[in-house]
Design an enzyme around this catalytic site. Structure first.
Site, PDB file in Angstrom:
ATOM      1  N   ASN A 138       6.925  -7.690   2.205  1.00  0.00           N
ATOM      2  CA  ASN A 138       5.457  -7.667   2.131  1.00  0.00           C
ATOM      3  C   ASN A 138       4.953  -8.635   1.052  1.00  0.00           C
ATOM      4  OD1 ASN A 138       2.875  -6.611   3.003  1.00  0.00           O
ATOM      5  ND2 ASN A 138       2.789  -5.457   1.085  1.00  0.00           N
ATOM      6  N   ARG A 158       3.124 -11.879  -0.342  1.00  0.00           N
ATOM      7  CA  ARG A 158       1.857 -12.369   0.216  1.00  0.00           C
ATOM      8  C   ARG A 158       1.334 -13.588  -0.523  1.00  0.00           C
ATOM      9  NH1 ARG A 158      -1.033  -8.850   4.165  1.00  0.00           N
ATOM     10  NH2 ARG A 158       0.453  -7.184   4.569  1.00  0.00           N
ATOM     11  N   TYR A 196      -1.324  -3.765  -6.819  1.00  0.00           N
ATOM     12  CA  TYR A 196      -0.982  -4.585  -5.653  1.00  0.00           C
ATOM     13  C   TYR A 196      -1.983  -4.496  -4.500  1.00  0.00           C
ATOM     14  CZ  TYR A 196       2.218  -7.312  -2.771  1.00  0.00           C
ATOM     15  OH  TYR A 196       2.800  -8.315  -2.030  1.00  0.00           O
ATOM     16  N   SER A 243      -1.057  -3.430  10.433  1.00  0.00           N
ATOM     17  CA  SER A 243      -0.638  -4.290   9.332  1.00  0.00           C
ATOM     18  C   SER A 243       0.644  -5.047   9.679  1.00  0.00           C
ATOM     19  CB  SER A 243      -0.394  -3.432   8.089  1.00  0.00           C
ATOM     20  OG  SER A 243      -1.584  -2.769   7.748  1.00  0.00           O
ATOM     21  N   ALA A 244       0.638  -6.328   9.357  1.00  0.00           N
ATOM     22  CA  ALA A 244       1.794  -7.215   9.588  1.00  0.00           C
ATOM     23  C   ALA A 244       2.192  -7.263  11.064  1.00  0.00           C
ATOM     24  CB  ALA A 244       2.975  -6.834   8.701  1.00  0.00           C
ATOM     25  N   CYS A 245       1.209  -7.255  11.959  1.00  0.00           N
ATOM     26  CA  CYS A 245       1.481  -7.344  13.398  1.00  0.00           C
ATOM     27  C   CYS A 245       0.812  -8.549  14.043  1.00  0.00           C
ATOM     28  CB  CYS A 245       1.074  -6.060  14.097  1.00  0.00           C
ATOM     29  SG  CYS A 245       2.149  -4.682  13.669  1.00  0.00           S
ATOM     30  N   GLY A 263      -4.092  -4.121  -1.294  1.00  0.00           N
ATOM     31  CA  GLY A 263      -5.122  -3.176  -0.873  1.00  0.00           C
ATOM     32  C   GLY A 263      -5.283  -1.974  -1.797  1.00  0.00           C
ATOM     33  N   ARG A 278       0.838  -1.194   0.000  1.00  0.00           N
ATOM     34  CA  ARG A 278       0.000   0.000   0.000  1.00  0.00           C
ATOM     35  C   ARG A 278       0.875   1.248   0.000  1.00  0.00           C
ATOM     36  NH1 ARG A 278      -1.731   0.954   4.402  1.00  0.00           N
ATOM     37  NH2 ARG A 278      -0.904  -0.776   5.629  1.00  0.00           N
ATOM     38  N   TYR A 306       3.143 -16.576  18.949  1.00  0.00           N
ATOM     39  CA  TYR A 306       2.488 -17.628  18.151  1.00  0.00           C
ATOM     40  C   TYR A 306       1.602 -18.524  19.035  1.00  0.00           C
ATOM     41  CZ  TYR A 306       5.833 -15.838  14.755  1.00  0.00           C
ATOM     42  OH  TYR A 306       6.562 -15.011  13.934  1.00  0.00           O
ATOM     43  N   HIS A 359     -10.375  -3.098  11.393  1.00  0.00           N
ATOM     44  CA  HIS A 359      -9.209  -3.869  10.924  1.00  0.00           C
ATOM     45  C   HIS A 359      -8.931  -4.954  11.968  1.00  0.00           C
ATOM     46  CE1 HIS A 359      -4.716  -3.638   9.443  1.00  0.00           C
ATOM     47  NE2 HIS A 359      -5.389  -4.559   8.800  1.00  0.00           N
ATOM     48  N   ARG A 373       3.317  -3.712  17.730  1.00  0.00           N
ATOM     49  CA  ARG A 373       4.715  -4.069  18.008  1.00  0.00           C
ATOM     50  C   ARG A 373       5.322  -3.003  18.904  1.00  0.00           C
ATOM     51  NH1 ARG A 373       7.262  -7.615  14.078  1.00  0.00           N
ATOM     52  NH2 ARG A 373       5.620  -8.394  12.701  1.00  0.00           N
ATOM     53  N   GLU A 376       2.035 -19.968  21.738  1.00  0.00           N
ATOM     54  CA  GLU A 376       2.097 -19.674  23.177  1.00  0.00           C
ATOM     55  C   GLU A 376       1.152 -18.532  23.557  1.00  0.00           C
ATOM     56  OE1 GLU A 376       3.256 -21.841  24.901  1.00  0.00           O
ATOM     57  OE2 GLU A 376       5.382 -22.327  24.599  1.00  0.00           O
ATOM     58  N   THR A 395      -3.336 -12.587  11.216  1.00  0.00           N
ATOM     59  CA  THR A 395      -3.515 -13.893  10.577  1.00  0.00           C
ATOM     60  C   THR A 395      -3.010 -14.992  11.511  1.00  0.00           C
ATOM     61  OG1 THR A 395      -3.231 -12.859   8.421  1.00  0.00           O
ATOM     62  CG2 THR A 395      -2.983 -15.248   8.510  1.00  0.00           C
ATOM     63  N   LYS A 431      -9.480  -3.018   1.670  1.00  0.00           N
ATOM     64  CA  LYS A 431      -9.290  -1.844   2.517  1.00  0.00           C
ATOM     65  C   LYS A 431     -10.169  -0.671   2.062  1.00  0.00           C
ATOM     66  CE  LYS A 431      -6.534  -4.302   4.672  1.00  0.00           C
ATOM     67  NZ  LYS A 431      -5.701  -4.399   5.847  1.00  0.00           N
ATOM     68  N   ASP A 457      -8.600 -10.392   8.949  1.00  0.00           N
ATOM     69  CA  ASP A 457      -8.169  -9.014   8.653  1.00  0.00           C
ATOM     70  C   ASP A 457      -9.244  -7.953   8.892  1.00  0.00           C
ATOM     71  OD1 ASP A 457      -5.915  -7.417   7.687  1.00  0.00           O
ATOM     72  OD2 ASP A 457      -7.115  -6.996   5.908  1.00  0.00           O
TER      73      ASP A 457
HETATM   74  P1  GTP Z   1      -1.892  -7.726   7.574  1.00  0.00           P
HETATM   75  O1  GTP Z   1      -2.315  -8.783   6.632  1.00  0.00           O
HETATM   76  O2  GTP Z   1      -0.835  -6.815   7.005  1.00  0.00           O
HETATM   77  O3  GTP Z   1      -3.010  -6.919   8.133  1.00  0.00           O
HETATM   78  O4  GTP Z   1      -1.054  -8.439   8.764  1.00  0.00           O
HETATM   79  P2  GTP Z   1      -1.424  -9.368  10.015  1.00  0.00           P
HETATM   80  O5  GTP Z   1      -1.753  -8.500  11.191  1.00  0.00           O
HETATM   81  O6  GTP Z   1      -2.401 -10.419   9.648  1.00  0.00           O
HETATM   82  O7  GTP Z   1       0.010 -10.018  10.355  1.00  0.00           O
HETATM   83  P3  GTP Z   1       0.492 -11.533  10.255  1.00  0.00           P
HETATM   84  O8  GTP Z   1      -0.262 -12.458  11.177  1.00  0.00           O
HETATM   85  O9  GTP Z   1       0.541 -11.919   8.837  1.00  0.00           O
HETATM   86  O10 GTP Z   1       1.976 -11.418  10.853  1.00  0.00           O
HETATM   87  C1  GTP Z   1       2.943 -10.579  10.302  1.00  0.00           C
HETATM   88  C2  GTP Z   1       4.312 -11.001  10.769  1.00  0.00           C
HETATM   89  O11 GTP Z   1       4.391 -11.010  12.199  1.00  0.00           O
HETATM   90  C3  GTP Z   1       4.706 -12.398  10.304  1.00  0.00           C
HETATM   91  O12 GTP Z   1       6.041 -12.377   9.855  1.00  0.00           O
HETATM   92  C4  GTP Z   1       4.573 -13.226  11.546  1.00  0.00           C
HETATM   93  O13 GTP Z   1       5.448 -14.327  11.548  1.00  0.00           O
HETATM   94  C5  GTP Z   1       4.888 -12.241  12.676  1.00  0.00           C
HETATM   95  N1  GTP Z   1       4.170 -12.609  13.925  1.00  0.00           N
HETATM   96  C6  GTP Z   1       2.860 -12.940  14.027  1.00  0.00           C
HETATM   97  N2  GTP Z   1       2.530 -13.283  15.294  1.00  0.00           N
HETATM   98  C7  GTP Z   1       3.657 -13.164  16.025  1.00  0.00           C
HETATM   99  C8  GTP Z   1       3.970 -13.376  17.405  1.00  0.00           C
HETATM  100  O14 GTP Z   1       3.129 -13.761  18.221  1.00  0.00           O
HETATM  101  N3  GTP Z   1       5.255 -13.111  17.790  1.00  0.00           N
HETATM  102  C9  GTP Z   1       6.205 -12.694  16.901  1.00  0.00           C
HETATM  103  N4  GTP Z   1       7.441 -12.458  17.372  1.00  0.00           N
HETATM  104  N5  GTP Z   1       5.956 -12.493  15.593  1.00  0.00           N
HETATM  105  C10 GTP Z   1       4.702 -12.724  15.156  1.00  0.00           C
HETATM  106  C1  SPV Z   2      -2.599  -4.524   5.360  1.00  0.00           C
HETATM  107  O1  SPV Z   2      -1.687  -3.785   4.935  1.00  0.00           O
HETATM  108  O2  SPV Z   2      -3.127  -4.328   6.480  1.00  0.00           O
HETATM  109  C2  SPV Z   2      -3.055  -5.684   4.577  1.00  0.00           C
HETATM  110  C3  SPV Z   2      -2.515  -5.860   3.230  1.00  0.00           C
HETATM  111  O3  SPV Z   2      -3.885  -6.430   5.054  1.00  0.00           O
HETATM  112  S1  SPV Z   2      -3.349  -4.910   2.034  1.00  0.00           S
HETATM  113  O4  SPV Z   2      -4.520  -5.658   1.613  1.00  0.00           O
HETATM  114  O5  SPV Z   2      -2.421  -4.713   0.928  1.00  0.00           O
HETATM  115  O6  SPV Z   2      -3.754  -3.653   2.604  1.00  0.00           O
HETATM  116 MN    MN Z   3      -4.576  -5.795   7.089  1.00  0.00          MN
END
Ligand code: GTP
Ligand code: SPV
Ligand code: MN
Length: 605
Positions: free
Chosen positions: A386, A388, A215, A267-269, A217, A73, A514, A244, A419, A516, A272, A224, A292
């Site tokens: 990023n 996917r 690409y 995002s990416a925190c 979103g 994005r 994860y 979100h 984070r 845990e 999933t 989004k 998501d």
């Molecule tokens: P978007 O699709 O961008 O909205 O992301 P998301 O919030 O679904 O994030 P996702 O679960 O894909 O995790 C993103 C990254 O964080 C990956 O590289 C995971 O391996 C890492 N991650 C997820 N959960 C944990 C956790 O509990 N601990 C740690 N250290 N890393 C994690």
């Molecule tokens: C995000 O960035 O929070 C995503 C990926 O879930 S995207 O669909 O590209 O926005």
């Molecule tokens: Mn997202």
């Protein structure tokens, strides 16, 4: 494939398709029916064009490599073009809608030369659900079409529900790369340069215009753009929430008691991952409802009901492994689109932290040969940060049956997180709804690779994980959350928690994360159940480390550290909120949040 005739008797839709075709001048128009045959045909044309690589190791799965300018994005090119600037608020880019339309219309003029314009009727939410919304995306990207097939409910059934007069959200998309006669893409991902990319939203008209990016979103407009930015505006006026958030179902097997949890992380925190978690503690089961986005409405029975409007996962590849997220790994065994991951010699995918070393020579996401060099800590990654996968939700081994439930699931707990290497403890609970709204409003997180134009690693405030996704003034959004709380009777109101899997100690994660994380979910479950034990602290309720179910890999000292209140850290946090964060919202900052801020400041002493 060339059905130029509209299969719809919806006059407004047909007129709009005609209007856009005469502006963008595609070679042909194609109405998508959502069938597998259509998907396969489109994939074949992408293979023939050199844009898709079939993966020998994964049935019906394909790899795409995007242009390096088109990997995520782009927040600086994302606009909320409301009539008044104040309605977009301090956290959105705003342009006058008339001006923006003029600018973008000039770009759209003839932009589909040499291409087909696809008409994608889609439903966000199960088709026919009273909560679902219909959109129609016009796009010149067959890559977008196949992704939309997976991410949304697409096809003729949607047109049937729409009928002749139904309401739909027009979503216009072009990759912004017209072809001159006899030209083709030469096997290269087509898009426009960054300063020509626009992801535009017209909230009053409930319309989306996207230009120049293919690409995620930026281009899959149901996600989004519709399900968050436009839906959040509708939600505000209709009394619900578009968030979100992941949605999970957790079962305590001893008595089969179930709770539903929604969680907002930027995002990416980790959404999933949490949504598909495999508990490390015995006697607990987690199933996935969404990973998501959540649409939540107060129900007649005084509870808050949530649906996942999506039909698939657009998940982060790096870090996904059989150890960290086996359910995601099983979800992507077949019928999956991979974008910007690395390719192995035997026709499989690979990415960083997939759980094993690169098997021989790879082709990296740039399309270049790549050999793993573990002695070089600075080696550029083979898969983009990023990169996917796009996979159907029904392929997830733990997809909850409620995923298709038209009315949604009643939410017991709402989690916020991000984070945060310091200050924020592993988990703490809000004392009440408004304290929970305060927690959501102060979410901060280190920036990840999910946005192209930001500095990865910097901590920024990302309220409710909605900073890039709220379609209106964030101060009004906070107020809306407070109002929704008032509409739900106390007994049915979800409890609100703040979690942080990302605390660091000596440069490493202090908590294993994860699976845990199930230990934290167990405490949350018990808090909702009334059977939990907690201690009251200045920042909220917390588990007592002495009777918290601790994993062996975490020492007692570390557990104490991540389950205590860092008073000095919190004082700095509060000072930052007071000086830098809350003033952004001016007089739209709800007084309830000022009060929460003053109260926590007082409690910290
Ligand atoms: P978007 O699709 O961008 O909205 O992301 P998301 O919030 O679904 O994030 P996702 O679960 O894909 O995790 C993103 C990254 O964080 C990956 O590289 C995971 O391996 C890492 N991650 C997820 N959960 C944990 C956790 O509990 N601990 C740690 N250290 N890393 C994690
Ligand atoms: C995000 O960035 O929070 C995503 C990926 O879930 S995207 O669909 O590209 O926005
Ligand atoms: Mn997202």
């Amino acid at each position: 494939m060339s059905c130029c005739e509209s299969p719809s008797n919806h006059e407004k839709l047909n007129a709009w398709v005609k209007e856009i075709a005469s502006l963008t001048e595609p070679d042909s128009i194609y109405w998508c029916d959502g069938t597998k045959a259509e998907y396969d045909e489109m994939v074949q044309s992408l293979i023939d064009a050199g844009l898709a690589t079939p993966l020998k190791k994964r049935p019906n799965s394909y790899l795409f490599r995007s242009d390096p300018s088109d990997v995520a994005r782009v927040e600086s090119r994302t606009y909320i073009a409301s009539k008044s600037k104040d309605d977009a608020g301090p956290t959105n880019n705003w342009i006058d809608p008339k001006e923006l339309k003029k600018e973008m219309t000039a770009l759209y003029k003839g932009c589909m030369h040499g291409r087909t314009m696809y008409v994608i009727p889609f439903s966000m939410g199960p088709i026919g659900s009273p909560i679902a919304k219909i959109g129609v995306e016009l796009t010149d990207s067959p890559y977008v079409v196949i992704n939309m097939h997976i991410m949304a409910r697409v096809g003729v059934k949607v047109l049937e529900v729409l009928g002749a007069k139904g309401e739909f959200i027009p979503c216009l998309h072009s990759i912004g790369k017209p072809l001159l006669s006899c030209q083709d893409d030469n096997g290269k991902w087509p898009c426009a340069p960054i300063d020509k990319k626009y992801i535009a939203h017209f909230p009053e008209e409930k319309t989306i215009w996207s230009y120049g990016s293919g690409y995620g979103g930026n281009a899959l407009l149901g996600k989004k753009c519709l399900a968050l930015r436009i839906a959040s505006v509708a939600a505000k006026s209709e009394g619900w929430l578009a968030e979100h958030m992941l949605i999970l179902k957790i079962t305590r097997e001893s008595d089969n008691k179930v709770k539903y949890i929604a969680a907002a992380f930027p995002s990416a925190c980790g959404k999933t991952n949490l949504a598909m978690l495999v508990p490390t503690i015995k006697g607990w089961k987690v199933e996935t409802v969404g990973d998501d986005i959540a649409w939540m409405r107060p129900g007649k029975d005084g509870k808050l009901y949530a649906i996942n409007p999506e039909a698939g996962f657009f998940g982060v590849a790096p870090g996904t492994s059989m150890d960290s997220n086996p359910n995601a790994m099983h979800s992507i065994e077949e019928n999956t689109i991979f974008t910007n991951v690395a390719l192995t010699e035997d026709g499989d995918v690979w990415w960083e932290q997939i759980g094993y070393d690169a098997p021989g020579k790879l082709i990296d996401w740039h399309g270049k040969e790549w050999v793993q060099d573990k002695s070089n800590k600075d080696q550029a990654p083979a898969a983009h940060g990023n990169s996917r996968f796009t996979a159907p939700a029904k392929q997830c081994p733990v997809i909850a049956p409620e995923f298709e439930e038209l009315a949604g699931v009643p939410i017991d707990a709402i989690l916020f997180g991000g984070r945060r290497p310091s200050t924020i403890p592993l988990v703490h609970q809000a004392k009440n709804w408004n304290h929970g709204v305060f927690m959501g409003s102060i979410v901060g997180s280190e920036i990840t690779a999910a946005a192209l134009d930001l500095k990865v690693g910097d901590v920024r405030r990302d309220p409710f994980a909605m900073l890039p996704f709220c379609g209106y003034h964030m101060g009004d959004y906070f107020k809306h959350w407070i109002e929704v709380g008032k509409k739900i009777p106390e007994a049915g109101r979800p409890k609100i928690f703040f979690v942080n899997w990302f605390r660091k100690k000596d440069g490493k994660f202090a908590w294993p994360g994860y699976g845990e994380n199930s230990r934290v979910l167990k405490w949350i479950f018990e808090q909702c159940d009334g059977s939990g034990k907690s201690v009251d602290t200045p920042i909220g309720l917390m588990p007592d480390p002495a009777n918290f179910d601790k994993p062996d890999s975490v020492s007692e000292d570390t557990l104490k550290e991540i389950l205590s209140v860092d008073v000095e850290g919190w004082k700095k946090e509060i000072a930052d909120i007071k000086q830098n964060h809350y003033p952004k919202f001016g007089n739209k900052l709800p007084k309830e949040l000022q009060e929460e801020l003053a109260a926590i400041e007082k409690r910290l002493g």
